[in-house]
Write a protein that holds these residues in place. Structure first.
Motif, mmCIF file in Angstrom:
data_model
loop_
_atom_site.group_PDB
_atom_site.id
_atom_site.type_symbol
_atom_site.label_atom_id
_atom_site.label_comp_id
_atom_site.label_asym_id
_atom_site.label_seq_id
_atom_site.Cartn_x
_atom_site.Cartn_y
_atom_site.Cartn_z
ATOM 1 N N ARG A 1 0.713 -1.317 0.181
ATOM 2 C CA ARG A 1 -0.249 -0.021 -0.031
ATOM 3 C C ARG A 1 0.916 1.315 -0.179
ATOM 4 O O ARG A 1 0.334 2.305 -0.423
ATOM 5 C CB ARG A 1 -1.070 -0.041 1.317
ATOM 6 N N LEU A 2 2.157 1.211 0.659
ATOM 7 C CA LEU A 2 2.985 2.384 0.515
ATOM 8 C C LEU A 2 3.346 2.591 -1.040
ATOM 9 O O LEU A 2 3.784 3.848 -1.329
ATOM 10 C CB LEU A 2 4.348 2.109 1.488
ATOM 11 N N ILE A 3 3.881 1.411 -1.644
ATOM 12 C CA ILE A 3 4.704 1.703 -2.853
ATOM 13 C C ILE A 3 3.695 1.857 -3.980
ATOM 14 O O ILE A 3 4.024 2.156 -5.164
ATOM 15 C CB ILE A 3 5.713 0.572 -3.037
ATOM 16 N N SER A 4 2.272 0.989 -3.841
ATOM 17 C CA SER A 4 1.585 0.982 -4.942
ATOM 18 C C SER A 4 1.057 2.236 -5.963
ATOM 19 O O SER A 4 1.042 2.137 -7.162
ATOM 20 C CB SER A 4 0.139 -0.010 -4.521
ATOM 21 N N PRO A 5 0.956 3.455 -5.039
ATOM 22 C CA PRO A 5 1.047 4.501 -5.769
ATOM 23 C C PRO A 5 2.062 4.941 -6.731
ATOM 24 O O PRO A 5 1.872 5.349 -7.741
ATOM 25 C CB PRO A 5 0.510 5.511 -4.784
ATOM 26 N N VAL A 6 3.199 4.682 -6.343
ATOM 27 C CA VAL A 6 4.359 5.141 -6.986
ATOM 28 C C VAL A 6 4.530 4.316 -8.126
ATOM 29 O O VAL A 6 4.528 4.605 -9.294
ATOM 30 C CB VAL A 6 5.672 4.834 -6.091
ATOM 31 N N VAL A 7 4.072 3.016 -8.015
ATOM 32 C CA VAL A 7 4.207 1.978 -9.207
ATOM 33 C C VAL A 7 3.215 2.153 -10.339
ATOM 34 O O VAL A 7 3.439 2.402 -11.652
ATOM 35 C CB VAL A 7 3.899 0.379 -8.800
ATOM 36 N N ARG A 8 2.058 2.731 -9.731
ATOM 37 C CA ARG A 8 0.781 2.985 -10.627
ATOM 38 C C ARG A 8 1.076 4.256 -11.405
ATOM 39 O O ARG A 8 1.186 4.462 -12.558
ATOM 40 C CB ARG A 8 -0.406 3.341 -10.080
ATOM 41 N N GLN A 9 1.982 5.096 -10.684
ATOM 42 C CA GLN A 9 2.357 6.754 -11.373
ATOM 43 C C GLN A 9 3.392 6.304 -12.311
ATOM 44 O O GLN A 9 3.402 6.917 -13.314
ATOM 45 C CB GLN A 9 2.739 7.532 -10.030
ATOM 46 N N THR A 10 4.358 5.487 -11.993
ATOM 47 C CA THR A 10 5.248 5.281 -13.023
ATOM 48 C C THR A 10 4.791 4.517 -14.337
ATOM 49 O O THR A 10 5.228 4.777 -15.340
ATOM 50 C CB THR A 10 6.492 4.190 -12.307
ATOM 51 N N LYS A 11 3.757 3.472 -14.100
ATOM 52 C CA LYS A 11 3.279 3.065 -15.092
ATOM 53 C C LYS A 11 2.586 3.916 -16.239
ATOM 54 O O LYS A 11 2.712 3.905 -17.241
ATOM 55 C CB LYS A 11 2.198 1.845 -14.698
ATOM 56 N N VAL A 12 1.670 5.066 -15.439
ATOM 57 C CA VAL A 12 1.174 5.921 -16.276
ATOM 58 C C VAL A 12 2.251 6.846 -17.128
ATOM 59 O O VAL A 12 1.957 7.199 -18.171
ATOM 60 C CB VAL A 12 0.158 6.928 -15.110
ATOM 61 N N MET A 13 3.169 7.394 -16.465
ATOM 62 C CA MET A 13 4.109 8.412 -17.159
ATOM 63 C C MET A 13 4.832 7.478 -18.177
ATOM 64 O O MET A 13 5.010 8.170 -19.215
ATOM 65 C CB MET A 13 5.280 8.487 -16.067
#
Length: 417
Positions: free
Chosen positions: A396-408
């Motif tokens: 739950r800590l790293i999932s927003p970062v992973v999603r943001q990286t995929k979107v970028m």
């Protein structure tokens, strides 16, 4: 003809004519309806405490059948389902029979209230009232399992292991959601104008408590160099604490120390609870230092454990918002205060959970009196629960970062075109 702006407008009172000599003010009618909704809401909120009390009493009944049923209720030995001369209705199987009765009752309540959404529905009245009828259903639900052959009760025990695991998962998600909410509430926010001093104080307090817990477990439970398993449990817990702190403070995550501090304390508690569950026969078990014969400390610990089971079930049952896909729905005045179906579903799973704790997740052997959740199976269940809790929290800590990286990465080719 146009009226002037200065001319006062006469206030008109709209009345609904019911008969020749009786009228009702719509304002009064609205207030009466609001009052009725308030009364129904209070009944609904009080009803959940009644269900929790029922659940507590059933827990005590299960303990009674496990430890003292064979001596006090010898007539059950003549039942065909209980097997004459054996313990088919006592000890482990007795707990499973009571658990099955509790499961039947709350499963019935789940099926009859799962689609309730408004306070004026008949199912709301059923959930909050009709206690005499529900008491009769409860008695029937608890009696029926004692006429079921023991082979089928064993099958229920296997199913109860899965249900107890699902309950632990729901409880874990509820705890993590609460930690996230608390962290968001006390994090400094320009809109809320909160001071971060309390959040910093609490995060420091939780981390100090976690570190002290690690040190204390090393002192108490690794007195011998041969206690390699306890050393592994405690050391791995310390590593999880460090990883959670580092990731939460990472510049891309930046969640602060409060949530990771609370989670660290929870993980340390699970590790301590797992080590405390080691059987007395283990060479490094803390159980070997106690008398194990039902002293007052054992009795108090047992009662606290039962209350903890009820509290865990209750808190998870009323936390239906954590498991909703649409969490921003506006709560209307005539909406039910919590999801009745989910509430009873959690209690039905809680029935399986308390059965596993009373028999220490072992269907083949009986536990000693006044003990709860003690044995290698219980130890490993708690250790796996600890690791699973840390894994979910880290994700739950790293999932927003992973999603943001995929979107970028997905948007870069589009912008290039």
């Amino acid at each position: 003809m146009v009226e002037s702006a200065d001319q006062p407008k006469e206030a008109t009172l709209v009345e609904v004519k019911l008969s020749d000599d009786m009228t009702v003010n719509p304002g009064e009618q609205f207030e009466q309806k609001s009052y009725e909704n308030l009364v129904k809401r209070k009944k609904s909120l009080l009803a959940r405490y009644a269900y929790a009390m029922i659940f507590l009493i059933i827990n005590l009944i299960a303990w009674f059948f496990r430890d003292y049923g064979e001596k006090i209720l010898p007539l059950l030995l003549y039942s065909k389902a209980c097997r004459i001369g054996e313990t088919g209705c006592f000890h482990t199987l007795g707990v499973l029979r009571v658990s099955l009765g509790c499961f039947i009752f709350f499963c019935t309540m789940f099926l009859t209230t799962c689609n309730t959404s408004k306070l004026y529905q008949a199912r709301n009245t059923w959930h909050s009232g009709w206690w005499v009828l529900k008491f009769i259903i409860l008695i029937i639900s608890l009696v029926v399992p004692f006429f079921i052959p023991s082979d089928y009760i064993q099958i229920y025990g296997e199913i109860a292991r899965i249900g107890a695991g699902v309950f632990l998962l729901l409880q874990l998600l509820s705890v993590i959601e609460f930690i996230t909410w608390w962290n968001n509430y006390w994090m400094p926010d320009e809109k809320k104008k909160h001071s971060c001093s309390f959040g910093l104080f609490m995060s420091t307090l939780f981390y100090i408590a976690s570190v002290c817990g690690i040190v204390l477990m090393y002192v108490l439970y690794t007195s011998k160099a041969s206690c390699t398993l306890n050393i592994f449990f405690i050391s791995w817990t310390g590593i999880l604490l460090a990883v959670m702190m580092v990731i939460s403070l990472h510049s891309k995550v930046n969640r602060g120390l409060l949530s990771s501090g609370i989670m660290a304390s929870y993980v340390v508690f699970l590790c301590w609870s797992a080590i405390r569950s080691e059987p007395a026969t283990a060479k490094c078990s803390p159980q070997t230092q106690g008398s194990g014969h039902g002293g007052w400390t054992t009795v108090i610990g047992f009662l606290i454990a039962i209350c903890a089971i009820v509290m865990a079930t209750f808190s998870t049952g009323i936390d239906s918002q954590t498991f909703q896909f649409r969490k921003n729905d506006i709560q209307l005045e005539d909406d039910i205060p919590y999801k009745y179906g989910f509430f009873h579903l959690v209690f039905s799973l809680g029935a399986m959970y308390f059965a596993m704790l009373f028999i220490s997740w072992n269907l083949d052997s009986s536990t000693r009196k006044w003990s709860i959740d003690v044995g290698w199976a219980s130890t490993w269940v708690k250790i796996v629960n600890e690791w699973f809790a840390a894994t979910i929290y880290l994700w739950r800590l790293i999932s927003p970062v992973v999603r943001q990286t995929k979107v970028m990465h997905h948007e870069e080719p589009v912008q290039g075109v």
